[in-house]
Design an enzyme around this catalytic site. Structure first.
Site, PDB file in Angstrom:
ATOM      1  N   ARG A  47     -15.511   0.938  -3.198  1.00 34.71           N
ATOM      2  CA  ARG A  47     -16.093  -0.329  -3.679  1.00 34.71           C
ATOM      3  C   ARG A  47     -17.602  -0.224  -3.833  1.00 34.71           C
ATOM      4  O   ARG A  47     -18.162  -0.680  -4.843  1.00 34.71           O
ATOM      5  CB  ARG A  47     -15.762  -1.456  -2.687  1.00 34.71           C
ATOM      6  CG  ARG A  47     -14.318  -1.909  -2.759  1.00 34.71           C
ATOM      7  CD  ARG A  47     -14.018  -2.944  -1.686  1.00 34.71           C
ATOM      8  NE  ARG A  47     -12.668  -3.459  -1.827  1.00 34.71           N
ATOM      9  CZ  ARG A  47     -11.890  -3.823  -0.806  1.00 34.71           C
ATOM     10  NH1 ARG A  47     -12.342  -3.743   0.445  1.00 34.71           N
ATOM     11  NH2 ARG A  47     -10.681  -4.280  -1.028  1.00 34.71           N
ATOM     12  N   HIS A  77     -14.914  -1.359   9.484  1.00 36.51           N
ATOM     13  CA  HIS A  77     -14.107  -1.612   8.284  1.00 36.51           C
ATOM     14  C   HIS A  77     -13.752  -3.091   8.149  1.00 36.51           C
ATOM     15  O   HIS A  77     -12.661  -3.441   7.743  1.00 36.51           O
ATOM     16  CB  HIS A  77     -12.850  -0.735   8.330  1.00 36.51           C
ATOM     17  CG  HIS A  77     -11.965  -0.853   7.124  1.00 36.51           C
ATOM     18  ND1 HIS A  77     -12.386  -0.543   5.849  1.00 36.51           N
ATOM     19  CD2 HIS A  77     -10.679  -1.253   7.006  1.00 36.51           C
ATOM     20  CE1 HIS A  77     -11.385  -0.756   4.998  1.00 36.51           C
ATOM     21  NE2 HIS A  77     -10.336  -1.190   5.678  1.00 36.51           N
ATOM     22  N   ILE A 121       0.851  -1.195   0.000  1.00 37.89           N
ATOM     23  CA  ILE A 121       0.000   0.000   0.000  1.00 37.89           C
ATOM     24  C   ILE A 121       0.888   1.247   0.000  1.00 37.89           C
ATOM     25  O   ILE A 121       0.639   2.203  -0.746  1.00 37.89           O
ATOM     26  CB  ILE A 121      -0.915   0.031   1.244  1.00 37.89           C
ATOM     27  CG1 ILE A 121      -1.912  -1.126   1.206  1.00 37.89           C
ATOM     28  CG2 ILE A 121      -1.661   1.373   1.338  1.00 37.89           C
ATOM     29  CD1 ILE A 121      -2.634  -1.381   2.522  1.00 37.89           C
ATOM     30  N   SER A 148      -3.740   0.622   8.806  1.00 40.15           N
ATOM     31  CA  SER A 148      -3.354  -0.714   9.292  1.00 40.15           C
ATOM     32  C   SER A 148      -4.555  -1.438   9.895  1.00 40.15           C
ATOM     33  O   SER A 148      -5.242  -0.899  10.759  1.00 40.15           O
ATOM     34  CB  SER A 148      -2.266  -0.597  10.360  1.00 40.15           C
ATOM     35  OG  SER A 148      -1.198   0.185   9.893  1.00 40.15           O
ATOM     36  N   ASN A 149      -4.763  -2.651   9.448  1.00 37.53           N
ATOM     37  CA  ASN A 149      -5.893  -3.447   9.923  1.00 37.53           C
ATOM     38  C   ASN A 149      -5.558  -4.260  11.161  1.00 37.53           C
ATOM     39  O   ASN A 149      -4.393  -4.561  11.378  1.00 37.53           O
ATOM     40  CB  ASN A 149      -6.349  -4.392   8.802  1.00 37.53           C
ATOM     41  CG  ASN A 149      -7.346  -3.714   7.891  1.00 37.53           C
ATOM     42  OD1 ASN A 149      -8.261  -3.055   8.359  1.00 37.53           O
ATOM     43  ND2 ASN A 149      -7.152  -3.872   6.586  1.00 37.53           N
ATOM     44  N   ASP A 189     -14.101   1.146   1.332  1.00 41.70           N
ATOM     45  CA  ASP A 189     -15.463   0.594   1.353  1.00 41.70           C
ATOM     46  C   ASP A 189     -16.395   1.470   0.523  1.00 41.70           C
ATOM     47  O   ASP A 189     -17.267   0.977  -0.197  1.00 41.70           O
ATOM     48  CB  ASP A 189     -15.962   0.491   2.803  1.00 41.70           C
ATOM     49  CG  ASP A 189     -15.004  -0.315   3.657  1.00 41.70           C
ATOM     50  OD1 ASP A 189     -14.524  -1.350   3.170  1.00 41.70           O
ATOM     51  OD2 ASP A 189     -14.711   0.112   4.801  1.00 41.70           O
TER      52      ASP A 189
END
Ligand code: APR
Length: 323
Positions: free
Chosen positions: A155, A179, A15, A120-121, A152
């Site tokens: 998309r 998210h 990313i 960051s997830n 999101d």
């Protein structure tokens, strides 16, 4: 145009690199600081040759983190490990939560007034972690901390336009909640055209199609993970979304009126302490959290259904930060 320093933490990643490229193309940026634990000299030299406004500097390793952050107006964090097939959520959580905790401690120290865009997830938990770290450091300003949920929205727009057969660039779809998976709730009943006048193409879509569109938006990340077959998660579309949201933050800082984007922020819009919804951005970050507007019955159900998971992800983040 004011001088603005933007720091990207994790700038050499899947990313981070395309995000660095896109921020280099942004005329609102005067200084681009690229930090990672490896490879940033190369990325900075490469991106730095592009003949746009910003000066690019690469910083590598913990010793250079202070310099990377000093004077930053906006910090974007895509550092971490991406989700791979077979990886449990807990595996991902423990690694990324630790990285985010360290980076946020440094932000508290070296650029406490910067806006922070968390990529960051799991964002549902990493944003509460950041908030706790900032609180401990005594500099927490809830108006300046954002979980980036723009992918999101991106998309939802793309999938919706495809089904409704309307030009993709003209559709806007608010996305609320969190998210991850079912915590992502696109509000297709509130689709508007870019002029913000209410478009009604959703009237032509059956309940089944709207259900399928909602599910595809919720599963968009998994769709990419599976298609990449072991090579990571969304990077290019995430970088695009991150650059879009950062641009909105910079416009807000610069006093551009009516900059509204969905983002995962602290609010009292629901009983949950963090919730993604429409936010008006301004000179200090969050200027106003807009209310949710009228939801369809399907969306009302989705809202109730997402709360338990989002609540537990928030609690998990808070617990991690305080352990
Ligand atoms: N400080 C700075 N950068 C770090 C650190 C750290 N402590 N730890 C790891 N990194 C860097 C890595 O060196 C790498 O360059 O973060 C980058 C992550 O890049 P990738 O592994 O390619 O992962 P990417 O696909 O970019 O996803 C990163 O964003 O959307 C989320 O779920 C995704 O949490 C994941 C993160």
């Amino acid at each position: 145009v004011p001088e603005r320093k933007v720091a990207i933490l994790g700038a050499a990643g899947g990313i981070g690199q395309p995000l660095a490229l896109l921020m280099k193309l942004n005329p609102l940026v005067s200084s681009l600081s690229l930090f990672d634990i490896a490879n940033t000299p190369g990325v900075a030299a490469d991106v730095g040759h592009i003949n746009t406004r910003s000066e690019v500097v690469g910083y590598m390793g913990d010793d250079e983190l202070a310099k990377a952050l000093e004077g930053a107006d906006l910090v974007i964090i895509p550092a971490g490990v991406p989700r791979k097939p077979g990886m449990t959520r807990d595996d991902l959580f423990n690694i990324n939560a630790g990285i985010v905790k360290n980076l946020c401690s440094a932000i508290a120290k070296y650029c406490p007034h910067a806006l922070v865009n968390m990529i960051s997830n799991p964002v549902n938990s990493t944003v509460p972690i950041a908030a706790e770290i900032f609180k401990k450091a005594g500099m927490y300003d809830e108006k300046k901390l954002f979980g980036v949920t723009t992918l999101d929205v991106v998309r939802a727009k793309t999938f919706y336009a495809g089904k409704a057969n309307v030009p993709v660039a003209e559709v806007n779809v608010p996305v609320i909640g969190g998210h991850a998976g079912v915590t992502i709730l696109p509000l297709f009943s509130q689709v508007t055209s870019l002029a913000q006048t209410v478009a009604t193409p959703q009237a032509n879509l059956s309940a089944d199609v709207l259900t399928a569109l909602t599910k595809r938006t919720q599963d968009g990340g998994t769709e990419v993970v599976e298609a990449k077959a072991g090579k990571g998660s969304a990077t290019l579309s995430m970088a695009y979304a991150g650059a879009l949201f950062a641009d909105a933050c910079l416009k807000g800082l610069n006093g551009v009126p009516d900059v509204v984007e969905c983002s995962y922020v602290q609010s009292t819009i629901t009983e949950l302490p963090f919730f993604a919804s429409k936010v008006r951005l301004g000179k200090n970050g969050v200027e106003e959290v807009l209310d949710l507007g009228p939801l369809s019955d399907f969306e009302k159900q989705g809202l109730e259904a997402l709360k338990p998971e989002l609540k537990s992800s928030i609690e998990k983040g808070v617990k991690f930060a305080n352990q």
